[in-house]
Design a protein around this motif. Structure first.
Motif, PDB file in Angstrom:
ATOM      1  N   ILE A  92      50.137  44.739  82.234  1.00 59.19           N
ATOM      2  CA  ILE A  92      51.133  44.211  81.300  1.00 59.19           C
ATOM      3  C   ILE A  92      50.448  43.489  80.145  1.00 59.19           C
ATOM      4  O   ILE A  92      50.875  43.592  78.994  1.00 59.19           O
ATOM      5  CB  ILE A  92      52.099  43.263  82.039  1.00 59.19           C
ATOM      6  CG1 ILE A  92      52.926  44.045  83.054  1.00 59.19           C
ATOM      7  CG2 ILE A  92      53.010  42.543  81.057  1.00 59.19           C
ATOM      8  CD1 ILE A  92      53.925  44.994  82.442  1.00 59.19           C
ATOM      9  N   LEU A  93      49.349  42.771  80.421  1.00 61.00           N
ATOM     10  CA  LEU A  93      48.673  42.055  79.343  1.00 61.00           C
ATOM     11  C   LEU A  93      48.225  43.025  78.255  1.00 61.00           C
ATOM     12  O   LEU A  93      48.373  42.757  77.061  1.00 61.00           O
ATOM     13  CB  LEU A  93      47.462  41.280  79.886  1.00 61.00           C
ATOM     14  CG  LEU A  93      46.680  40.519  78.819  1.00 61.00           C
ATOM     15  CD1 LEU A  93      47.518  39.417  78.204  1.00 61.00           C
ATOM     16  CD2 LEU A  93      45.411  39.926  79.389  1.00 61.00           C
ATOM     17  N   THR A  94      47.689  44.187  78.662  1.00 59.35           N
ATOM     18  CA  THR A  94      47.272  45.180  77.668  1.00 59.35           C
ATOM     19  C   THR A  94      48.476  45.688  76.884  1.00 59.35           C
ATOM     20  O   THR A  94      48.412  45.854  75.668  1.00 59.35           O
ATOM     21  CB  THR A  94      46.542  46.334  78.376  1.00 59.35           C
ATOM     22  OG1 THR A  94      45.362  45.810  78.985  1.00 59.35           O
ATOM     23  CG2 THR A  94      46.158  47.428  77.401  1.00 59.35           C
ATOM     24  N   TRP A  95      49.590  45.919  77.596  1.00 62.68           N
ATOM     25  CA  TRP A  95      50.807  46.333  76.897  1.00 62.68           C
ATOM     26  C   TRP A  95      51.227  45.298  75.864  1.00 62.68           C
ATOM     27  O   TRP A  95      51.641  45.632  74.751  1.00 62.68           O
ATOM     28  CB  TRP A  95      51.949  46.530  77.894  1.00 62.68           C
ATOM     29  CG  TRP A  95      52.067  47.915  78.439  1.00 62.68           C
ATOM     30  CD1 TRP A  95      51.910  48.282  79.738  1.00 62.68           C
ATOM     31  CD2 TRP A  95      52.380  49.112  77.716  1.00 62.68           C
ATOM     32  NE1 TRP A  95      52.100  49.638  79.872  1.00 62.68           N
ATOM     33  CE2 TRP A  95      52.392  50.171  78.641  1.00 62.68           C
ATOM     34  CE3 TRP A  95      52.644  49.395  76.378  1.00 62.68           C
ATOM     35  CZ2 TRP A  95      52.665  51.482  78.282  1.00 62.68           C
ATOM     36  CZ3 TRP A  95      52.918  50.693  76.004  1.00 62.68           C
ATOM     37  CH2 TRP A  95      52.914  51.722  76.946  1.00 62.68           C
ATOM     38  N   GLU A  96      51.170  44.022  76.262  1.00 60.79           N
ATOM     39  CA  GLU A  96      51.590  42.975  75.334  1.00 60.79           C
ATOM     40  C   GLU A  96      50.685  42.965  74.106  1.00 60.79           C
ATOM     41  O   GLU A  96      51.120  42.687  72.993  1.00 60.79           O
ATOM     42  CB  GLU A  96      51.553  41.592  76.008  1.00 60.79           C
ATOM     43  CG  GLU A  96      52.446  41.464  77.236  1.00 60.79           C
ATOM     44  CD  GLU A  96      53.935  41.466  76.913  1.00 60.79           C
ATOM     45  OE1 GLU A  96      54.300  41.599  75.730  1.00 60.79           O
ATOM     46  OE2 GLU A  96      54.729  41.350  77.864  1.00 60.79           O
ATOM     47  N   MET A  97      49.388  43.286  74.313  1.00 63.87           N
ATOM     48  CA  MET A  97      48.464  43.338  73.180  1.00 63.87           C
ATOM     49  C   MET A  97      48.837  44.490  72.245  1.00 63.87           C
ATOM     50  O   MET A  97      48.685  44.393  71.029  1.00 63.87           O
ATOM     51  CB  MET A  97      47.028  43.488  73.668  1.00 63.87           C
ATOM     52  CG  MET A  97      46.485  42.241  74.322  1.00 63.87           C
ATOM     53  SD  MET A  97      46.389  40.882  73.133  1.00 63.87           S
ATOM     54  CE  MET A  97      46.084  39.527  74.239  1.00 63.87           C
ATOM     55  N   VAL A  98      49.304  45.597  72.838  1.00 65.50           N
ATOM     56  CA  VAL A  98      49.744  46.724  72.007  1.00 65.50           C
ATOM     57  C   VAL A  98      50.940  46.298  71.148  1.00 65.50           C
ATOM     58  O   VAL A  98      50.970  46.505  69.923  1.00 65.50           O
ATOM     59  CB  VAL A  98      50.109  47.938  72.883  1.00 65.50           C
ATOM     60  CG1 VAL A  98      50.793  49.020  72.069  1.00 65.50           C
ATOM     61  CG2 VAL A  98      48.859  48.493  73.556  1.00 65.50           C
ATOM     62  N   ALA A  99      51.932  45.664  71.796  1.00 63.17           N
ATOM     63  CA  ALA A  99      53.115  45.225  71.046  1.00 63.17           C
ATOM     64  C   ALA A  99      52.722  44.211  69.976  1.00 63.17           C
ATOM     65  O   ALA A  99      53.183  44.276  68.823  1.00 63.17           O
ATOM     66  CB  ALA A  99      54.146  44.629  72.003  1.00 63.17           C
ATOM     67  N   THR A 100      51.842  43.273  70.344  1.00 68.78           N
ATOM     68  CA  THR A 100      51.377  42.265  69.384  1.00 68.78           C
ATOM     69  C   THR A 100      50.698  42.924  68.198  1.00 68.78           C
ATOM     70  O   THR A 100      50.934  42.565  67.040  1.00 68.78           O
ATOM     71  CB  THR A 100      50.394  41.304  70.082  1.00 68.78           C
ATOM     72  OG1 THR A 100      51.041  40.741  71.218  1.00 68.78           O
ATOM     73  CG2 THR A 100      49.939  40.199  69.153  1.00 68.78           C
ATOM     74  N   SER A 101      49.847  43.910  68.483  1.00 66.32           N
ATOM     75  CA  SER A 101      49.105  44.567  67.402  1.00 66.32           C
ATOM     76  C   SER A 101      50.056  45.284  66.451  1.00 66.32           C
ATOM     77  O   SER A 101      49.872  45.245  65.233  1.00 66.32           O
ATOM     78  CB  SER A 101      48.101  45.566  67.978  1.00 66.32           C
ATOM     79  OG  SER A 101      47.206  44.896  68.839  1.00 66.32           O
TER      80      SER A 101
ATOM     81  N   ARG B 264      40.962  54.735  77.042  1.00 69.84           N
ATOM     82  CA  ARG B 264      41.336  54.452  78.428  1.00 69.84           C
ATOM     83  C   ARG B 264      40.500  55.312  79.381  1.00 69.84           C
ATOM     84  O   ARG B 264      40.194  56.465  79.095  1.00 69.84           O
ATOM     85  CB  ARG B 264      42.826  54.732  78.638  1.00 69.84           C
ATOM     86  CG  ARG B 264      43.701  53.568  78.227  1.00 69.84           C
ATOM     87  CD  ARG B 264      45.161  53.930  78.224  1.00 69.84           C
ATOM     88  NE  ARG B 264      45.485  54.795  77.093  1.00 69.84           N
ATOM     89  CZ  ARG B 264      45.940  56.019  77.211  1.00 69.84           C
ATOM     90  NH1 ARG B 264      46.126  56.543  78.410  1.00 69.84           N
ATOM     91  NH2 ARG B 264      46.200  56.735  76.152  1.00 69.84           N
ATOM     92  N   ALA B 265      40.147  54.719  80.531  1.00 66.76           N
ATOM     93  CA  ALA B 265      39.325  55.425  81.514  1.00 66.76           C
ATOM     94  C   ALA B 265      40.141  56.561  82.126  1.00 66.76           C
ATOM     95  O   ALA B 265      41.370  56.537  82.086  1.00 66.76           O
ATOM     96  CB  ALA B 265      38.885  54.453  82.603  1.00 66.76           C
TER      97      ALA B 265
ATOM     98  N   MET C  24      48.987  55.517  80.126  1.00 65.24           N
ATOM     99  CA  MET C  24      49.614  54.385  79.454  1.00 65.24           C
ATOM    100  C   MET C  24      50.465  53.573  80.431  1.00 65.24           C
ATOM    101  O   MET C  24      50.491  52.359  80.391  1.00 65.24           O
ATOM    102  CB  MET C  24      50.508  54.873  78.301  1.00 65.24           C
ATOM    103  CG  MET C  24      49.779  55.489  77.121  1.00 65.24           C
ATOM    104  SD  MET C  24      48.788  54.323  76.161  1.00 65.24           S
ATOM    105  CE  MET C  24      49.926  53.826  74.885  1.00 65.24           C
ATOM    106  N   TRP C  25      51.185  54.287  81.319  1.00 67.41           N
ATOM    107  CA  TRP C  25      52.087  53.584  82.244  1.00 67.41           C
ATOM    108  C   TRP C  25      51.354  52.972  83.425  1.00 67.41           C
ATOM    109  O   TRP C  25      51.986  52.505  84.363  1.00 67.41           O
ATOM    110  CB  TRP C  25      53.205  54.527  82.705  1.00 67.41           C
ATOM    111  CG  TRP C  25      54.180  54.765  81.602  1.00 67.41           C
ATOM    112  CD1 TRP C  25      54.342  55.896  80.889  1.00 67.41           C
ATOM    113  CD2 TRP C  25      55.113  53.817  81.055  1.00 67.41           C
ATOM    114  NE1 TRP C  25      55.307  55.731  79.928  1.00 67.41           N
ATOM    115  CE2 TRP C  25      55.793  54.463  80.007  1.00 67.41           C
ATOM    116  CE3 TRP C  25      55.424  52.483  81.329  1.00 67.41           C
ATOM    117  CZ2 TRP C  25      56.783  53.820  79.242  1.00 67.41           C
ATOM    118  CZ3 TRP C  25      56.397  51.854  80.574  1.00 67.41           C
ATOM    119  CH2 TRP C  25      57.068  52.532  79.544  1.00 67.41           C
TER     120      TRP C  25
END
Lengths: 185, 364, 526
Positions: free
Chosen positions: C179-188, C168-169, C174-175
């Motif tokens: 949201i799309l990146t968060w969803e990718m984390v949950a998906t992963s 992350r830059a 994290m907060w």
């Protein structure tokens, strides 16, 4: 504890996540084992004796190998890539002995993968573990030659750390297999 | 933090559409509350009414939910759309969150689903556990691609139709002889998968006379779609008794033959094990191995068949004695998990059977 | 074009393009199904061919269309959204893509073998998939293809997680991640938990088929239900692997075109992890009718998933409330997604109830339910995502008029196809049958469904036209044509290989908005 910079290195983090997925893979096999065991009146089926002595020797060999790997890590932490190589060599030798012992054990068994559901489980679980041990030996050998590199930079160090994580994981899975297939039965 | 939880007044239009949604919700509750499920599909057995009642409850609860969610979604889309008169860089009211609102819309749905779960489990208990079991016990066996049925005192499996009597509770055990099938009678609203090696049980009480389809819903191979040609016939006491007694009588000679078998048993003296081995290789080894019981080809392995503490009984439930093995060789066997031909079909003589029994005796 | 490129944008684009290509094939298979079922007692396909068609349709849509499109989108967008240069392991990333492509081709290659492709449904239940007299090489290629897809997914999941954790830059806590990146984390995380057991059960299936194993053989101590347990332990989380990324897509689009911040950012993030966590404990609701599972427990947890899913809906509607809503093509698809998915969610609650499931499972009611979530839901979000990020990826605009036609046709076609299926199921039509008799309303309902499928075909053709015309007209889009808020819109369109010349200051989850409205404050305490 090793420095945070190493633990948060992407390679080490990636290996840790990979091992989490590996854990789920073996969890699937263990779940199958206990599900079928719970559903069988007699377990294991008659005529399927495994040699506890062999299993125990195998456990000792992998424990030694895992221990040698700790020795290697300590040596690397003290800065001596060269000082790590004897540890690594000992670790590789014990792992090769483990493979030989497992294959010998298989040739001794009175049952096969097609004898019963127990046979299928026994060979599948030990077989997948053996594949992991063999992959580990390949990695250790690669590391053995990698240690000769003149500049042992951070990425190499993180790579070595990842291999060590993997190697301890393979031993931990074996402990589960040993308890399940040899002690609990 | 100037935009945090701003006090925003809800305008008049909001309350008007809310009132409209409430009216629509009331209509949906009324519609589902009075909806006649029998228009879609008749009810032919006791749990169907319970299950339709549960469906009705879920629809009556979901209707208002659906109307309010979709309603506000579409209303906001229209009410807050950008108009021609708006400046091109118009932005909405910069509201980030509202914790009390978020808490409410977490807590209320949780209560809602817990109520639905409790109601569901209660109905499930009614139809699975609390059903009367004092009626008739029937078995159905799935095959590729048909069903057969077993009734008390009827020898063998009845093909084509399953007959049941109005008002007599049924305990139905289902299993399969090959792959997984499923036993679904849509008019009864119940379904049980037929899994080889497992017994699955349904309880129900037939209510309305008629002929109803049995449908396989678990994909079972090429002709899966053909497995909806069989029926369950629900009929009154007189018709059912006539049908049932017909089957008892029709199979009586088979039952009697088995009873008589002990009288007409084949003499086993003087059998030759070596001749038996040759006969085994020629006639039996396609389906049986001389190996432990578990090593099946079609039938079980026969090593130690007369001396296996784990399997003291034969497939027909008789004790594993040479005489009873000979009886199976003589008459064959047909059961849930397969069939063995009788001596005529296998081309065995009395002498062959004596030889085979002698051979099997020696396979310890 | 370098086929060995390891640039995440190149790989993400290939991922998405390949999954859309598989979508065309799987969609044509769906049209074959609808053609066969258009009239009672259809004779277009014989039963064995029909079985292959629905097996390949389901397998492809799940493993090679919806799930990999989400991963491809994550591949393209996650590094951009968190201000990173590339994925953590670019070569592993390329490996993932090639394994995915090879896996898909392997499954389809079954159609070229003598016995045809796998014909046991996408679930390949034992013992049907083990019987030596049954499926042949096609089933083995199916196993091999799914193993490759699994390896590919696990590798991508590891890559996405390490990227978001490490790369992350500065300022992108994290907060503050979109949201799309968060969803990718949950998906992963779900992929890491769910796919390895799938690999284990596929290995067992192969051993039963070829090495004489007895895992699933009831006669030798095995258990056919074990297969279902392991398969659905994967299969249900997989359902969320196929929807969480698209929840992210819808969130970004709704916020952008409402000209508002995401309503209840923290709630949205937490609800994703609640869904992911609960989804690990519901697998046996696919198995109520086997009589072998703890119905009460699995029904209870399944019901509970409705709560975090509901939170997402409320937050989207909250985001639209008092917004300045622009009804662009992506926004139309997002609204369509919500309408369709809500119906899928409500019918999902119904079939989570064991007594109703006893009636509905494996009937067309369930077929309608999961198409409401996966076709009306995920697939609509796929189209929304394509129209939304197309200007970023290619630097050119699509024609809004074509986008609207595409949406209109797909929305009407989808509902005409799948709403009748709820009634078919309630009237007693089982799934996976090649023919059905002319009783009840089945002929009429199936006729409507097949007509709807043709309307969907028209929608997809308009979609293809919109893409081709946009690539030929080359109307420049500019860096941020939609006025969106997340970091990928802060760079040029298409982004340069190194992604960013300079990064704006990151003080919230909307760095682009903050840069454009310096006086507004971020409104968040994070």
């Amino acid at each position: 504890m090793r420095p945070l910079a190493i633990r948060a290195h992407p390679i080490v983090l990636g290996v840790s996540l990979f091992l989490a997925s590996e854990l789920m893979f073996f969890a699937g096999l263990f779940a199958a084992y206990f599900d079928l065991r719970a559903g069988s009146a007699v377990w294991p089926p008659p005529g399927t004796h495994v040699n506890i002595l062999e299993g125990t020797i195998g456990t000792v060999l992998l424990a030694l190998s895992s221990g040698f790997a700790i020795g290697l890590t300590r040596a690397l932490d003290r800065g001596g890539a060269a000082a790590g190589r004897p540890w690594l060599f000992a670790g590789i030798v014990s792992a090769v002995l483990f493979v030989a012992l497992t294959v010998y054990g298989w040739s001794e068994e009175t049952f096969g993968i097609g004898s019963s559901a127990y046979g299928s489980l026994y060979y599948t679980m030990t077989g997948f573990h053996l594949l992991h041990v063999i992959a580990g030996i390949v990695l250790l050998i690669a590391l053995f030659f990698g240690l000769r590199a003149p500049a042992f930079v951070a990425d190499h160090r993180a790579g070595a750390e990842g291999i060590m994580y993997y190697w301890h994981f393979v031993f931990a899975v074996w402990l589960g297999l040993y308890a399940t297939l040899y002690l609990l039965r | 933090m100037e935009n945090r939880d701003p006090v925003v007044h809800l305008d008049r239009n909001f309350w008007i559409v809310t009132a409209v949604f409430a009216v629509l919700s009331a209509i949906s509750v009324w519609y589902f509350g009075t909806f006649d499920f029998v228009r879609l599909l008749p009810e032919s057995a006791a749990p169907a009414g319970d299950i339709d009642a549960l469906t009705r409850f879920l629809l009556m609860s979901s209707g208002p939910l659906f109307i309010f969610v979709i309603g506000y979604l579409l209303y906001f889309t229209i009410a807050y759309r950008v108009r021609r008169s708006d400046p091109p860089d118009a932005i909405g009211t910069q509201i980030h969150d509202n914790h009390s609102l978020e808490l409410w819309w977490t807590v209320i749905p949780t209560i809602f689903v817990v109520v639905m779960a409790i109601f569901s489990v209660k109905i499930w208990y009614n139809i699975e556990v609390a059903q009367p079991t004092n009626g008739i016990a029937v078995e159905s066996i799935g095959h590729q691609w048909y069903y057969t049925f077993r009734y008390p005192n009827v020898h063998g499996e009845i093909p084509n139709e399953m007959h049941l009597e109005v008002g007599v509770p049924v305990t139905l055990h289902v299993t399969s002889s090959d792959v997984i099938h499923s036993f679904w009678v849509p008019t009864m609203r119940i379904k049980a998968d037929m899994v080889p090696g497992l017994i699955n049980t349904l309880h129900f009480t037939p209510l309305n006379p008629g002929t109803y389809k049995i449908i396989c819903t678990e994909f079972c191979g090429t002709l899966h779609g053909e497995m909806e040609k069989q029926t369950v016939v629900i009929e009154d006491h007189a018709h059912f008794t006539a049908w049932y007694n017909g089957w008892v009588a029709k199979t009586k000679n088979v039952s009697d033959a088995i009873a008589a078998a002990s009288a007409g048993a084949i003499p086993l003296t003087g059998g030759s094990a070596s001749a038996g081995q040759a006969t085994f290789a020629a006639k039996c080894s396609a389906c049986h191995k001389i190996a432990p019981f578990d090593q099946k080809i079609v039938g079980p392995g026969l090593k130690g068949i007369l001396d296996d503490p784990k399997h003291p009984n034969l497939v027909d439930g008789q004790k594993a004695t040479p005489e009873n093995v000979a009886a199976i060789l003589q008459h064959g066997y047909k059961g849930d998990i397969g069939a063995m031909p009788d001596m005529t079909a296998n081309g065995l003589s009395n002498k062959d059977i004596a030889n085979l029994v002698e051979f099997l005796k020696n396979q310890k | 074009m370098n086929p060995f490129s390891t640039d995440h944008k190149r790989i993400g684009l290939w991922y998405m393009a390949t999954s859309l290509a598989f979508f065309c094939v799987a969609g044509l298979l769906a049209l074959l199904i609808r053609a066969q079922l258009a009239r009672p007692d259809g004779t277009l396909l014989d039963a064995h061919v029909y079985d292959q068609v629905f097996t390949l349709h389901g397998t492809a849509m799940i493993f090679f269309v919806i799930a990999p499109f989400g991963l491809g989108l994550g591949n393209y967008l996650v590094p951009l959204q968190i201000g990173a240069r590339d994925m953590a392991f670019p070569r592993l990333n390329a490996f993932s893509y090639w394994m995915f492509l090879l896996g898909g081709l392997t499954v389809f290659a079954g159609a070229l073998t003598a016995g045809g492709a796998a014909a046991t449904g996408w679930t390949a239940y034992v013992p049907l998939s083990v019987l030596p007299v049954g499926p042949g090489a096609g089933q083995d290629l199916w196993i091999a293809g799914l193993l490759m897809a699994s390896v590919s997914s696990v590798a991508t999941a590891i890559n996405l997680l390490v990227t978001t954790i490490v790369y992350r830059a500065p300022g992108m806590t994290m907060w503050r991640m979109p949201i799309l990146t968060w969803e990718m984390v949950a998906t992963s995380l779900l992929i890491l938990m769910a796919f390895p057991p799938l690999m284990a059960v596929l290995a067992m299936l192969w051993i039963d088929r070829h090495l004489g194993g007895h895992f699933f053989d009831a006669a030798a101590g095995g258990n056919p239900i074990l297969y279902q347990h392991l398969f659905w332990f994967f299969g249900h989380p997989e359902v969320y692997v196929m929807i969480l990324p698209f929840f992210g897509v819808i969130t970004e689009i709704v916020a952008t075109f409402s000209r508002k911040p995401v309503f209840g950012y923290v709630g949205l993030v937490l609800s994703s992890f609640a869904i992911a966590g609960l989804s690990m404990g519901v697998w046996a609701h696919h198995m109520f009718s086997t009589g072998e599972v703890a119905n009460g427990f699995f029904a209870g947890v399944s019901f509970l998933i409705a709560v975090p899913t509901g939170i997402k809906f409320f937050n989207w509607i909250g985001t639209m409330w008092r917004g300045s809503i622009l009804l662009t093509t992506p926004m139309l698809f997002a609204i369509g997604f919500m309408l369709n998915f809500l119906l899928g969610g409500i019918t999902g609650v119904m079939v989570a109830s064991p007594p109703i499931d006893f009636h509905a499972t494996d009937s067309y009611f369930v077929v309608a339910h999961f198409h409401s979530t996966l076709a009306g839901g995920s697939l609509f979000a796929v189209f929304a995502a394509v129209f939304f990020w197309f200007p970023k990826v290619f630097g050119v605009r699509t024609r809004e008029s074509l986008g609207r036609w595409c949406f209109g046709l797909l929305f009407v076609g989808f509902n005409a196809t799948f709403l009748p299926m709820y009634v078919m199921g309630a009237e007693g039509m089982p799934r996976r049958v090649a023919t059905y008799p002319d009783i009840g309303h089945l002929a009429l309902l199936n006729g409507i469904a097949s007509t709807g499928a043709l309307v969907m075909l028209a929608g997809v053709l308009v979609f293809a036209a919109a893409i081709v015309i946009a690539l030929r007209e080359r109307v420049p889009a500019g860096d941020n044509p939609w006025g969106a808020y997340t970091l990928e819109w802060a760079t040029s369109s298409p982004p340069p290989e190194y992604n960013f010349d300079t990064l704006p200051e990151i003080r919230s989850e909307r760095p682009v908005f903050d840069a454009e409205h310096p006086g507004m404050g971020t409104g968040t305490a994070r």
